[in-house]
Design a protein around this motif. Structure first.
Motif, short mmCIF file in Angstrom:
data_model
loop_
_atom_site.label_atom_id
_atom_site.label_comp_id
_atom_site.label_asym_id
_atom_site.label_seq_id
_atom_site.Cartn_x
_atom_site.Cartn_y
_atom_site.Cartn_z
N LEU A 185 25.12 40.70 -22.68
CA LEU A 185 24.86 39.40 -23.27
C LEU A 185 23.88 39.34 -24.61
CD1 LEU A 185 24.00 37.37 -19.99
CD2 LEU A 185 26.36 37.67 -20.71
N ALA A 186 24.37 38.51 -25.21
CA ALA A 186 23.61 38.49 -26.76
C ALA A 186 22.57 37.55 -26.61
CB ALA A 186 24.67 38.01 -27.72
N ALA A 187 21.57 37.29 -27.35
CA ALA A 187 20.38 36.33 -27.48
C ALA A 187 21.06 35.00 -26.81
CB ALA A 187 19.60 36.47 -28.57
N ASP A 188 20.59 34.38 -25.88
CA ASP A 188 20.74 32.94 -25.71
C ASP A 188 22.22 32.79 -25.06
OD1 ASP A 188 18.17 32.04 -26.24
OD2 ASP A 188 18.95 31.87 -28.46
N GLU A 189 23.29 33.91 -24.94
CA GLU A 189 24.37 33.97 -24.30
C GLU A 189 24.40 33.62 -22.55
OE1 GLU A 189 28.52 36.32 -23.91
OE2 GLU A 189 26.84 37.09 -24.92
N THR A 190 25.04 33.04 -22.09
CA THR A 190 24.83 32.55 -20.76
C THR A 190 25.85 32.86 -19.96
OG1 THR A 190 23.09 30.73 -21.23
CG2 THR A 190 24.47 30.56 -19.05
N ILE A 191 25.90 33.17 -18.53
CA ILE A 191 26.85 33.48 -17.69
C ILE A 191 26.52 32.98 -16.32
CG2 ILE A 191 26.28 36.07 -16.91
CD1 ILE A 191 29.18 36.36 -16.60
N PHE A 192 27.40 32.26 -15.58
CA PHE A 192 27.02 31.98 -14.08
C PHE A 192 27.57 32.84 -13.15
CE2 PHE A 192 26.84 28.29 -16.98
CZ PHE A 192 25.76 27.57 -16.43
N VAL A 193 26.83 33.18 -12.53
CA VAL A 193 27.14 34.40 -11.25
C VAL A 193 26.76 33.87 -9.96
CG1 VAL A 193 27.48 36.83 -10.70
CG2 VAL A 193 27.40 36.28 -13.04
N ASP A 194 27.44 34.00 -8.88
CA ASP A 194 26.90 33.69 -7.51
C ASP A 194 26.15 35.06 -7.32
OD1 ASP A 194 26.85 33.94 -4.53
OD2 ASP A 194 27.70 31.98 -4.63
N ASN A 195 24.94 34.77 -6.54
CA ASN A 195 24.19 35.79 -6.33
C ASN A 195 24.55 36.99 -5.40
OD1 ASN A 195 21.23 36.97 -7.05
ND2 ASN A 195 21.12 37.00 -4.95
N ARG A 196 25.65 36.44 -4.46
CA ARG A 196 26.23 37.51 -3.69
C ARG A 196 26.93 38.73 -4.33
NH1 ARG A 196 30.62 35.04 -0.51
NH2 ARG A 196 30.80 33.82 -2.52
N PHE A 197 27.40 38.34 -5.67
CA PHE A 197 27.98 39.37 -6.53
C PHE A 197 27.23 39.86 -7.52
CE2 PHE A 197 30.82 35.83 -4.95
CZ PHE A 197 31.98 36.46 -4.57
N MET A 198 26.00 39.73 -7.56
CA MET A 198 25.24 40.40 -8.84
C MET A 198 24.72 41.83 -7.92
SD MET A 198 24.00 40.43 -11.73
CE MET A 198 24.58 38.89 -12.21
#
Length: 257
Positions: A185-198
């Protein structure tokens, strides 16, 4: 020291070739095979990397053979019951296993307990990585793996009250369930992930538990509910499958610890 990830992405194993006095620390019960010149010792908790004198060189990643090393004198033990309980709170084992080579050319092969890929985290700077529960497999070099208190932020983001943090210089190997996707991820780039998959993410990445959509109704009825928002800069590693639930009690324990 050389290491190679084999049989990925489903039935991955980690093969590590050691010179005399080189060693790898791993989760108990993770050894698949080893040569006759490997000595095993079990310890409570974790040992500080300051107790070792080591040299670690650059290595390449993934399934290609990697070179680097941890050649050290016999370390002074600084394991404790407190460290063991902290490991349990971080979702890992009370004990750690050390595999040390008695001579050159010895090999140990580690196998994760889950069907999935192995992630290689290269450490060697001021930043480190957070590891999610159950993802730790092994580490080499001057790596410092600690269980730290995450507080309410960790609990609300479904990571539990305690988090594992890896820093220092060396390599940390993480096990996963399914294949692994790597995003930088670049600065301020965002991604949404369910914590079960992290699986793991840089400690420069910020995270927050948020609704999957603006509408509470849509969030709940879509089955997504609450997800974690990760904002760069930094690296995130997530798996393509979520671990099967162990029932209500397991879910409750995971939520708090």
């Amino acid at each position: 020291m050389q290491f190679q990830v084999q049989h990925s992405p489903v039935f991955s194993t980690l093969e590590i070739s050691l010179a005399q006095n080189e060693f790898v620390v791993a989760q108990p019960n993770s050894m698949l095979t080893m040569t006759a010149g490997i000595g095993i010792s079990a310890h409570i908790g974790r040992q500080s990397p300051k107790d070792n004198v080591a040299v670690d060189s650059d290595t390449s990643r993934d399934s290609a053979p990697n070179t680097g090393g941890v050649r050290s004198a016999k370390p002074k033990r600084k394991h404790s019951w407190t460290g063991g309980f902290k490991s349990l709170l971080g979702g890992e084992s009370f004990f750690t296993a050390e595999f040390r080579a008695k001579s050159d050319g010895e090999t140990v092969v580690l196998a994760p307990e889950s069907y999935g890929d192995i992630v290689v985290l290269n450490l060697g700077g001021e930043t480190g990585f957070y590891l999610t529960r159950g993802s730790y497999l092994a580490n080499t070099g001057q790596t410092d793996i600690r269980t730290i208190y995450g507080g309410l932020k960790g609990l609300m983001s479904k990571k539990g009250l305690f988090l594992m943090h890896a820093s220092g210089a060396g390599h940390v190997f993480c096990q996963s369930y399914g294949s692994v996707v790597h995003r930088e991820l670049a600065a301020d780039e965002t991604i949404f992930v369910d914590n079960r998959f992290m699986v793991a993410f840089s400690d420069t990445v910020t995270y927050k538990l948020v609704k999957a959509t603006e509408s509470v109704r849509d969030s709940l009825m879509s089955g997504e509910g609450l997800v974690n928002r990760y904002t760069g800069p930094g690296h995130v590693y997530y798996q393509t499958r979520g671990r099967p639930s162990g029932g209500f009690l397991s879910v409750l324990l995971d939520a708090f610890f």
